[in-house]
Design a protein around this motif. Structure first.
Motif, mmCIF file in Angstrom:
data_model
loop_
_atom_site.group_PDB
_atom_site.id
_atom_site.type_symbol
_atom_site.label_atom_id
_atom_site.label_comp_id
_atom_site.label_asym_id
_atom_site.label_seq_id
_atom_site.Cartn_x
_atom_site.Cartn_y
_atom_site.Cartn_z
ATOM 1 N N MET A 69 0.796 -1.004 0.027
ATOM 2 C CA MET A 69 -0.023 -0.093 -0.165
ATOM 3 C C MET A 69 0.823 1.281 -0.166
ATOM 4 S SD MET A 69 -2.942 1.174 0.408
ATOM 5 C CE MET A 69 -4.304 -0.251 0.552
ATOM 6 N N SER A 70 0.552 2.005 -0.710
ATOM 7 C CA SER A 70 1.404 3.424 -0.857
ATOM 8 C C SER A 70 0.533 4.465 -0.243
ATOM 9 C CB SER A 70 1.880 3.692 -2.405
ATOM 10 O OG SER A 70 0.710 3.825 -3.170
ATOM 11 N N PHE A 71 1.091 5.606 0.022
ATOM 12 C CA PHE A 71 0.439 6.810 0.615
ATOM 13 C C PHE A 71 1.023 7.790 0.265
ATOM 14 C CE2 PHE A 71 0.702 3.282 3.910
ATOM 15 C CZ PHE A 71 -0.793 3.203 4.212
ATOM 16 N N ARG A 72 0.366 8.905 -0.073
ATOM 17 C CA ARG A 72 0.700 10.258 -0.536
ATOM 18 C C ARG A 72 0.121 11.298 0.184
ATOM 19 N NH1 ARG A 72 -2.719 7.302 -3.283
ATOM 20 N NH2 ARG A 72 -4.526 8.074 -3.987
ATOM 21 N N PRO A 102 -10.310 27.943 5.293
ATOM 22 C CA PRO A 102 -10.187 29.353 5.542
ATOM 23 C C PRO A 102 -9.241 29.158 6.909
ATOM 24 C CG PRO A 102 -12.365 28.823 5.172
ATOM 25 C CD PRO A 102 -11.602 27.404 4.915
ATOM 26 N N PHE A 103 -9.003 28.204 7.223
ATOM 27 C CA PHE A 103 -8.024 28.109 8.478
ATOM 28 C C PHE A 103 -6.497 27.944 8.192
ATOM 29 C CE2 PHE A 103 -12.055 25.545 9.536
ATOM 30 C CZ PHE A 103 -12.724 26.923 10.174
ATOM 31 N N GLY A 104 -6.299 27.870 6.879
ATOM 32 C CA GLY A 104 -5.122 27.439 6.184
ATOM 33 C C GLY A 104 -4.993 26.275 5.449
ATOM 34 N N ASP A 105 -3.863 25.979 4.931
ATOM 35 C CA ASP A 105 -3.776 24.850 4.150
ATOM 36 C C ASP A 105 -3.820 23.449 5.233
ATOM 37 O OD1 ASP A 105 -3.686 26.129 2.044
ATOM 38 O OD2 ASP A 105 -1.436 26.054 1.689
ATOM 39 N N ALA A 106 -4.773 22.520 4.753
ATOM 40 C CA ALA A 106 -4.947 21.158 5.590
ATOM 41 C C ALA A 106 -4.018 20.326 4.872
ATOM 42 C CB ALA A 106 -6.426 20.893 5.778
ATOM 43 N N LEU A 107 -3.277 19.402 5.531
ATOM 44 C CA LEU A 107 -2.597 18.317 5.233
ATOM 45 C C LEU A 107 -3.646 17.209 4.677
ATOM 46 C CD1 LEU A 107 0.079 16.711 4.833
ATOM 47 C CD2 LEU A 107 0.042 16.131 7.104
ATOM 48 N N ALA A 108 -3.724 16.764 3.787
ATOM 49 C CA ALA A 108 -4.666 15.580 3.352
ATOM 50 C C ALA A 108 -3.644 14.270 2.924
ATOM 51 C CB ALA A 108 -5.233 15.906 1.946
ATOM 52 N N VAL A 109 -3.916 13.159 3.396
ATOM 53 C CA VAL A 109 -3.061 12.018 3.215
ATOM 54 C C VAL A 109 -4.034 10.990 2.908
ATOM 55 C CG1 VAL A 109 -1.741 10.397 4.448
ATOM 56 C CG2 VAL A 109 -1.514 12.471 5.315
ATOM 57 N N PHE A 110 -3.533 10.239 1.658
ATOM 58 C CA PHE A 110 -4.457 9.394 0.883
ATOM 59 C C PHE A 110 -3.514 8.006 0.903
ATOM 60 C CE2 PHE A 110 -5.352 13.609 -0.683
ATOM 61 C CZ PHE A 110 -6.412 13.630 -0.886
ATOM 62 N N LEU A 166 0.747 5.243 10.317
ATOM 63 C CA LEU A 166 0.778 4.166 9.148
ATOM 64 C C LEU A 166 1.946 3.357 8.889
ATOM 65 C CD1 LEU A 166 -0.441 7.054 6.439
ATOM 66 C CD2 LEU A 166 -1.811 5.132 7.653
ATOM 67 N N GLY A 167 2.854 3.433 9.598
ATOM 68 C CA GLY A 167 4.099 2.654 9.427
ATOM 69 C C GLY A 167 4.807 2.839 7.965
ATOM 70 N N ALA A 168 4.564 3.959 7.170
ATOM 71 C CA ALA A 168 5.276 4.098 6.002
ATOM 72 C C ALA A 168 5.115 5.671 5.900
ATOM 73 C CB ALA A 168 4.493 3.499 4.988
ATOM 74 N N ALA A 169 5.911 6.156 5.066
ATOM 75 C CA ALA A 169 6.229 7.805 5.184
ATOM 76 C C ALA A 169 5.427 8.165 3.498
ATOM 77 C CB ALA A 169 7.542 8.211 4.741
ATOM 78 N N PRO A 170 4.228 8.783 3.715
ATOM 79 C CA PRO A 170 3.598 9.386 2.557
ATOM 80 C C PRO A 170 4.659 10.251 1.673
ATOM 81 C CG PRO A 170 2.349 9.877 4.666
ATOM 82 C CD PRO A 170 3.670 9.379 5.024
ATOM 83 N N GLU A 171 4.372 10.142 0.472
ATOM 84 C CA GLU A 171 5.162 10.743 -0.551
ATOM 85 C C GLU A 171 4.148 12.174 -0.870
ATOM 86 O OE1 GLU A 171 8.055 9.533 -2.703
ATOM 87 O OE2 GLU A 171 8.356 7.857 -1.292
ATOM 88 N N TYR A 172 4.893 13.256 -1.144
ATOM 89 C CA TYR A 172 4.303 14.161 -1.755
ATOM 90 C C TYR A 172 3.977 13.993 -3.227
ATOM 91 C CZ TYR A 172 3.353 18.972 -3.305
ATOM 92 O OH TYR A 172 2.455 20.044 -3.825
ATOM 93 N N ALA A 173 2.644 14.320 -3.353
ATOM 94 C CA ALA A 173 1.991 14.175 -4.802
ATOM 95 C C ALA A 173 1.086 15.388 -5.118
ATOM 96 C CB ALA A 173 1.080 12.753 -4.606
ATOM 97 N N ALA A 174 1.891 16.316 -5.823
ATOM 98 C CA ALA A 174 1.216 17.342 -6.026
ATOM 99 C C ALA A 174 -0.272 17.055 -6.983
ATOM 100 C CB ALA A 174 1.824 18.332 -7.030
ATOM 101 N N GLY A 175 -1.545 17.691 -6.582
ATOM 102 C CA GLY A 175 -2.593 17.591 -7.166
ATOM 103 C C GLY A 175 -3.267 16.187 -6.620
ATOM 104 N N PHE A 191 -13.431 6.712 1.841
ATOM 105 C CA PHE A 191 -12.689 6.890 3.233
ATOM 106 C C PHE A 191 -11.710 5.749 3.193
ATOM 107 C CE2 PHE A 191 -15.190 10.752 3.557
ATOM 108 C CZ PHE A 191 -14.666 11.296 4.699
ATOM 109 N N ASP A 192 -10.766 5.867 3.908
ATOM 110 C CA ASP A 192 -9.716 4.535 4.302
ATOM 111 C C ASP A 192 -9.666 4.879 5.967
ATOM 112 O OD1 ASP A 192 -7.698 2.866 5.054
ATOM 113 O OD2 ASP A 192 -6.507 3.413 3.553
ATOM 114 N N TRP A 193 -10.349 3.947 6.669
ATOM 115 C CA TRP A 193 -10.742 4.277 7.888
ATOM 116 C C TRP A 193 -9.610 3.425 8.669
ATOM 117 C CZ3 TRP A 193 -14.369 7.257 10.162
ATOM 118 C CH2 TRP A 193 -15.362 7.582 9.014
#
Length: 173
Positions: A1-4, A11-19, A48-57, A83-85
């Motif tokens: 499984m990969s994470f990005r 309005p509160f600023g940029d939110a970090l979204a992990v997929f 997660l046990g793994a580092a998400p990688e940056y993925a623009a878009g 959703f991935d719960w």
């Protein structure tokens, strides 16, 4: 499984979204996800046990939904994105999934959510689930209020909870 990960404006600023490949794993508003704050990603990496990688878009669809939401559209995120719960289990997951059913502009008490989630008397556990949810905004924990009708807190930002409630009631300024 990969994470990005990517960022979505709010309005509160940029939110970090992990997929993951299965869907959104988390949306974090902690201090309005500043990419120079490494602990935000470190928390997800540890859990997660793994580092998400940056993925623009990667967050483009979510960003469009959030923009519509903040423009006043009654978006139900769990019907629009997957959703991935994986970071939530047991009663906490049941409680957060019950929270998804609270309609736009309405609220429920922690005790009412506990009943719907199948554990009457577990209001405090609902509060804990809401406090530690990895899904800011997209799981509408801001719609869960105290039994006396007061909003309560929203992490360390009760003003955000009030803003979201006012937005959904059409009274945001």
């Amino acid at each position: 499984m990969s994470f990005r990960y990517d960022f979505a404006p709010t309005p509160f600023g940029d939110a970090l979204a992990v997929f993951s490949d299965a869907g959104i794993v988390g949306l974090d508003l902690s201090e309005a996800a500043d990419p120079s704050v490494p602990w935000l990603l470190e928390n997800f990496t540890r859990r997660l046990g793994a580092a998400p990688e940056y993925a623009a878009g990667a967050a483009d669809e979510l960003a469009h939904l959030l923009a519509d939401y903040f423009d006043g559209a009654p978006i139900r995120f769990d019907e629009r994105i997957r959703f991935d719960w994986r970071l939530i289990e047991g009663f906490s997951r049941d409680a957060l999934q019950a929270v998804c059913d609270i309609p736009w502009g309405e609220t429920m008490s922690y005790g009412e959510v506990a009943v719907i989630a199948g554990s009457p008397g577990a209001a405090r556990a609902v509060g804990s689930a809401c406090r530690v949810t990895p899904f800011s905004i997209v799981v509408p924990v801001h719609r869960v209020i105290r039994s006396d009708g007061t909003p309560g807190h929203y992490g360390a930002h009760p003003e955000r909870k009030r803003f979201l409630l006012d937005l959904e009631r059409g009274t945001a300024q």
